[in-house]
Design an enzyme around this catalytic site. Structure first.
Site, PDB file in Angstrom:
ATOM      1  N   THR B  10       1.151  -1.443  -0.236  1.00 30.54           N
ATOM      2  CA  THR B  10       0.504  -0.080  -0.109  1.00 30.54           C
ATOM      3  C   THR B  10       1.212   1.236  -0.426  1.00 30.54           C
ATOM      4  O   THR B  10       1.969   1.605   0.232  1.00 30.54           O
ATOM      5  CB  THR B  10      -1.030  -0.023   0.790  1.00 30.54           C
ATOM      6  OG1 THR B  10       0.185  -0.445   2.307  1.00 30.54           O
ATOM      7  CG2 THR B  10      -2.334  -1.339   1.582  1.00 30.54           C
ATOM      8  N   CYS B  11      -0.030   2.072   0.041  1.00 37.04           N
ATOM      9  CA  CYS B  11       1.032   3.580   0.107  1.00 37.04           C
ATOM     10  C   CYS B  11       1.278   3.526   1.234  1.00 37.04           C
ATOM     11  O   CYS B  11      -0.203   3.648   1.697  1.00 37.04           O
ATOM     12  CB  CYS B  11      -0.125   4.554  -1.024  1.00 37.04           C
ATOM     13  SG  CYS B  11      -0.159   4.326  -2.549  1.00 37.04           S
ATOM     14  N   PRO B  12       1.722   4.547   1.463  1.00 37.53           N
ATOM     15  CA  PRO B  12       2.979   5.596   0.724  1.00 37.53           C
ATOM     16  C   PRO B  12       4.395   3.510   1.138  1.00 37.53           C
ATOM     17  O   PRO B  12       5.294   3.941   0.315  1.00 37.53           O
ATOM     18  CB  PRO B  12       3.407   6.569   1.670  1.00 37.53           C
ATOM     19  CG  PRO B  12       3.221   6.380   2.345  1.00 37.53           C
ATOM     20  CD  PRO B  12       2.491   5.384   2.738  1.00 37.53           C
ATOM     21  N   THR B  13       3.991   3.451   1.904  1.00 33.74           N
ATOM     22  CA  THR B  13       5.309   2.050   1.673  1.00 33.74           C
ATOM     23  C   THR B  13       5.628   1.363  -0.042  1.00 33.74           C
ATOM     24  O   THR B  13       6.571   1.185  -0.418  1.00 33.74           O
ATOM     25  CB  THR B  13       4.415   0.301   2.361  1.00 33.74           C
ATOM     26  OG1 THR B  13       3.967   1.170   3.518  1.00 33.74           O
ATOM     27  CG2 THR B  13       5.712  -0.357   3.047  1.00 33.74           C
ATOM     28  N   ASN B  14       5.061   1.645  -1.568  1.00 33.86           N
ATOM     29  CA  ASN B  14       5.336   1.520  -1.956  1.00 33.86           C
ATOM     30  C   ASN B  14       6.474   2.595  -2.572  1.00 33.86           C
ATOM     31  O   ASN B  14       7.441   2.115  -3.003  1.00 33.86           O
ATOM     32  CB  ASN B  14       4.424   0.954  -3.279  1.00 33.86           C
ATOM     33  CG  ASN B  14       3.371   2.039  -3.109  1.00 33.86           C
ATOM     34  OD1 ASN B  14       3.432   2.891  -2.493  1.00 33.86           O
ATOM     35  ND2 ASN B  14       2.154   1.858  -3.293  1.00 33.86           N
TER      36      ASN B  14
END
Ligand code: SF4
Ligand code: SF4
Ligand code: SF4
Lengths: 317, 74
Positions: B10-14
């Site tokens: 998921t954002c912002p991990t990606n």
């Protein structure tokens, strides 16, 4: 708030622009501070905290229009409070029939949604128009950075909303389809050759296409403010209606000044009446015409008077 | 060519993972990212571009996106 309170040795000039609001308790007042756009350098915040501790029994209130209010201030301490806040550094705000401190969202400096610099606009309006007497009633101005409109700009006498008009550079497009997918308004569709087709009538000026396009094929052709006029909240709420589009950021002060001139003139003899009710009495076309002369190219062709929401109060007048 | 699968992230991990992957390759190298539809594909390409990388392509395949990117100057 009256200027003519019998007082000890208080400097009444401090009270002139308002911002000192009588509380229930004997001799106690709320002192509303001037925080345009709701942004405050930490140094000033510390100073406010010191003053609140010393004179306000350690409590402040954050108003819904982004100001800090010192509460429980004894009127005898007015001069000391004003002096310690540092005139010119942290000023007292206004109340009464004047142009109020403008509100603004965080804007575009760091919020990825913002399209215009709302903070800059709020500071400019605060500097040039704050406290201007209207002769009739209060006058509120607010700035939103984009059509999400967090600050609810249409409930201000003049409300601004950041807007862009997109244009496609077909050569830079790689046909990924993201813009069509991102446009929730149905203003962009992909054709059979995987090229975006723009339907301007559906566009809401949000700028999502420009932001999402990985190759910058969508560019900003026009940028400015959508302007709604005549809104207010309170006992008989009105939602402001559309008067101008893509008003350049550097015309904001002139625009508000032109609206104020019209308001002052048309409300003559009407007493305490808000701008929205004046427009309803005079007809929206009268103000449109006044503005179109001064801002050709930005004022819309037609609009409707500010709208009452009958369900808010159960009855209309 | 390196392929980094960011599906299911998921954002912002990606975006942070994509940045870390880019640290491992040299300037000018081409790298591929697999991205979910929705917020990830709206945000990650734009953010990587803002960091100075060059987008070569973005194609939808079977419900996800393949982003091809050339690493820019550090
Ligand atoms: S109105 Fe737009 S720019 Fe302003 S805070 Fe809301 S989303 Fe951000
Ligand atoms: S500005 Fe917003 S509404 Fe207009 S085309 Fe782009 S994404 Fe759609
Ligand atoms: S997002 Fe940009 S590159 Fe993708 S289809 Fe739209 S215009 Fe073309």
């Amino acid at each position: 708030m009256s200027d003519e309170k019998k007082s000890t040795a208080i400097d009444l000039k401090n009270l002139k622009a308002g911002g000192f609001i009588k509380e229930r308790g004997k001799d106690l007042f709320t002192v509303r501070l001037r925080v345009p756009g709701g942004r405050l350098p930490v140094g000033r915040l510390k100073k406010i905290a010191e003053v609140a501790e010393k004179y306000g029994q350690g409590m402040v209130h954050l108003s819904v229009r982004q100001s800090v209010e010192l509460i429980n201030i004894n009127f005898k301490d007015f001069d000391a409070v004003v002096a310690e806040l540092g005139e010119g550094t942290q000023k007292v705000a206004s109340c009464g029939a004047r142009v109020r401190v403008p509100t603004a969202c965080g804007g575009c400096e760091y919020n990825p949604n913002g399209l215009v610099d709302t903070q800059k606009s709020a500071l400019e309006v605060d500097e040039k128009l704050f406290g201007t007497p209207t002769g009739h009633h209060k006058f509120k101005v607010g700035f939103a950075g984009c059509p999400f409109d967090c600050p609810k700009s249409a409930t201000n006498d003049v409300g601004f909303q950041g807007a862009i008009w997109p244009v496609l550079e077909q050569d830079d497009c790689i046909g990924c389809g993201l813009c069509a997918k991102s446009c929730t308004e149905g203003a962009i569709a992909m054709d059979d050759a995987k090229r975006p087709v723009f339907t301007g009538d559906n566009c809401l000026y949000c700028g999502d296409c420009v932001k999402v396009c990985p190759t910058e094929a969508w560019k900003t052709e026009k940028k400015g403010y959508t302007v709604r006029i005549g809104g207010k909240w309170g006992r008989r709420p009105l939602v402001g209606t559309l008067f101008a589009e893509f008003l350049p950021e550097d015309r904001v002060v002139d625009f508000i000044t032109a609206v104020l001139d019209w308001y002052k003139e048309k409300a003559e003899g009407e007493g305490r009446i808000r701008l929205g009710d004046v427009i309803r009495a005079e007809g929206a076309a009268a103000l449109l015409g006044h503005l179109r002369e001064r801002f050709p190219g930005f004022v819309v062709d037609a609009t409707i008077p500010p709208q009452a929401i009958a369900t808010q109060i159960g009855k209309e007048r | 060519m390196t392929t980094v699968d960011l599906r299911g992230v998921t954002c912002p991990t990606n975006f942070v993972k994509a940045k870390l992957a880019l640290e491992m390759v040299d300037t000018g190298a081409v790298i591929e990212f697999l991205l979910d539809d929705g917020e990830p594909v709206k945000n990650v390409p734009r953010s990587l571009k803002a960091e100075g990388h060059k987008l070569l392509g973005l194609k939808e395949t079977d419900g996800y996106y393949v982003l091809t990117l050339e690493k820019g100057e550090e």
